[in-house]
Motif scaffolding. Structure first.
Motif, PDB file in Angstrom:
ATOM      1  N   ALA A  30      -0.124  -1.514   5.812  1.00 50.63           N
ATOM      2  CA  ALA A  30      -1.406  -0.869   5.558  1.00 50.63           C
ATOM      3  C   ALA A  30      -1.301   0.362   4.655  1.00 50.63           C
ATOM      4  N   GLU A  31      -0.119   0.694   4.201  1.00 45.84           N
ATOM      5  CA  GLU A  31       0.060   1.875   3.362  1.00 45.84           C
ATOM      6  C   GLU A  31      -0.036   1.509   1.881  1.00 45.84           C
ATOM      7  N   ALA A  32      -0.579   2.406   1.095  1.00 39.78           N
ATOM      8  CA  ALA A  32      -0.759   2.158  -0.333  1.00 39.78           C
ATOM      9  C   ALA A  32       0.535   2.348  -1.112  1.00 39.78           C
ATOM     10  N   VAL A  33       1.428   3.176  -0.612  1.00 38.76           N
ATOM     11  CA  VAL A  33       2.657   3.501  -1.343  1.00 38.76           C
ATOM     12  C   VAL A  33       3.866   3.142  -0.489  1.00 38.76           C
ATOM     13  N   LEU A  76      12.448  -9.715  -3.903  1.00 32.62           N
ATOM     14  CA  LEU A  76      11.840  -8.511  -4.464  1.00 32.62           C
ATOM     15  C   LEU A  76      11.155  -7.731  -3.352  1.00 32.62           C
ATOM     16  N   ALA A  77      11.563  -6.476  -3.151  1.00 37.29           N
ATOM     17  CA  ALA A  77      10.994  -5.637  -2.102  1.00 37.29           C
ATOM     18  C   ALA A  77       9.991  -4.648  -2.680  1.00 37.29           C
ATOM     19  N   ILE A  78      10.359  -3.988  -3.776  1.00 44.16           N
ATOM     20  CA  ILE A  78       9.497  -2.966  -4.374  1.00 44.16           C
ATOM     21  C   ILE A  78       9.642  -3.009  -5.886  1.00 44.16           C
ATOM     22  N   ALA A 102       1.763   4.044  -6.352  1.00 42.25           N
ATOM     23  CA  ALA A 102       1.659   5.495  -6.138  1.00 42.25           C
ATOM     24  C   ALA A 102       0.775   6.164  -7.179  1.00 42.25           C
ATOM     25  N   GLN A 103       0.816   5.696  -8.403  1.00 43.96           N
ATOM     26  CA  GLN A 103      -0.004   6.306  -9.452  1.00 43.96           C
ATOM     27  C   GLN A 103      -1.491   6.137  -9.155  1.00 43.96           C
ATOM     28  N   ARG A 170      -6.174  -4.864   0.115  1.00 39.31           N
ATOM     29  CA  ARG A 170      -4.816  -4.359  -0.128  1.00 39.31           C
ATOM     30  C   ARG A 170      -4.608  -4.211  -1.608  1.00 39.31           C
ATOM     31  N   ILE A 171      -4.259  -3.001  -2.056  1.00 35.70           N
ATOM     32  CA  ILE A 171      -3.964  -2.745  -3.463  1.00 35.70           C
ATOM     33  C   ILE A 171      -2.458  -2.789  -3.637  1.00 35.70           C
TER      34      ILE A 171
END
Length: 172
Positions: A30-33, A76-78, A102-103, A170-171
């Motif tokens: 649920a976190e954006a970053v 691929l994780a991030i 994050a941006q 979800r972005i």
């Protein structure tokens, strides 16, 4: 030889590095970053890794703001960027970074009119995040999401989109 399911790879500008002392990757649904942190010792010679020999850390010099990707066990994780490169006196290096989302998460809504009348949340999200190169995913029923805001305040984070009660947008 390390097991493939235990290898963490940092890929920066086509250079893959997997000789880490510690690896920390935090990805919350649920976190954006999402965050990562890698630590290693700078080497005085070429280092043999699963990918072959890797050049000296002093030659690599990964820098803040460089785009990177993190592979964990071949998955691929991030996809993101290095935010901090911290060097310790005894040849230690720590790289800290964030996901590309994050941006968008730290910015305000940058839109010509700021008016989203007659658009649903998915359309608003697409317009708002289009400049950041990140995707979106609607989780929940296939019913159209109602627009709960009409127009967004410039102070509202681009990632904090209003949602219908039974939906999650979800972005990333």
């Amino acid at each position: 030889m390390p097991k493939p399911q235990e290898i963490a790879v940092l890929n920066v500008n086509g250079i893959k590095f997997d000789d880490w002392e510690s690896v920390w990757v935090q990805k919350q649904w649920a976190e954006a970053v999402h965050w990562f942190r890698f630590t290693a010792a700078e080497r005085d010679m070429l280092v043999a890794t699963a990918q072959g020999k890797v050049p000296l850390w002093t030659r690599l010099q990964f820098k803040p703001d460089e785009a990177c990707s993190i592979m964990l066990a071949g998955q691929l994780a991030i996809t993101g960027f290095i935010e901090t490169r911290q060097v310790a006196y005894q040849h230690g290096v720590m790289l800290i970074g964030k996901s590309a989302t994050a941006q968008a998460a730290k910015s305000s809504v940058d839109h010509k009119t700021g008016n989203f009348d007659k658009k649903n949340v998915v359309q608003v999200a697409q317009e708002v995040i289009s400049a950041y190169g990140v995707g979106k995913k609607v989780i929940g029923s296939r019913r159209p999401l109602a627009n709960r805001c009409g127009s967004c305040s410039p102070r509202r984070s681009a990632i904090a989109m209003p949602n219908a009660k039974s939906h999650f947008l979800r972005i990333g």
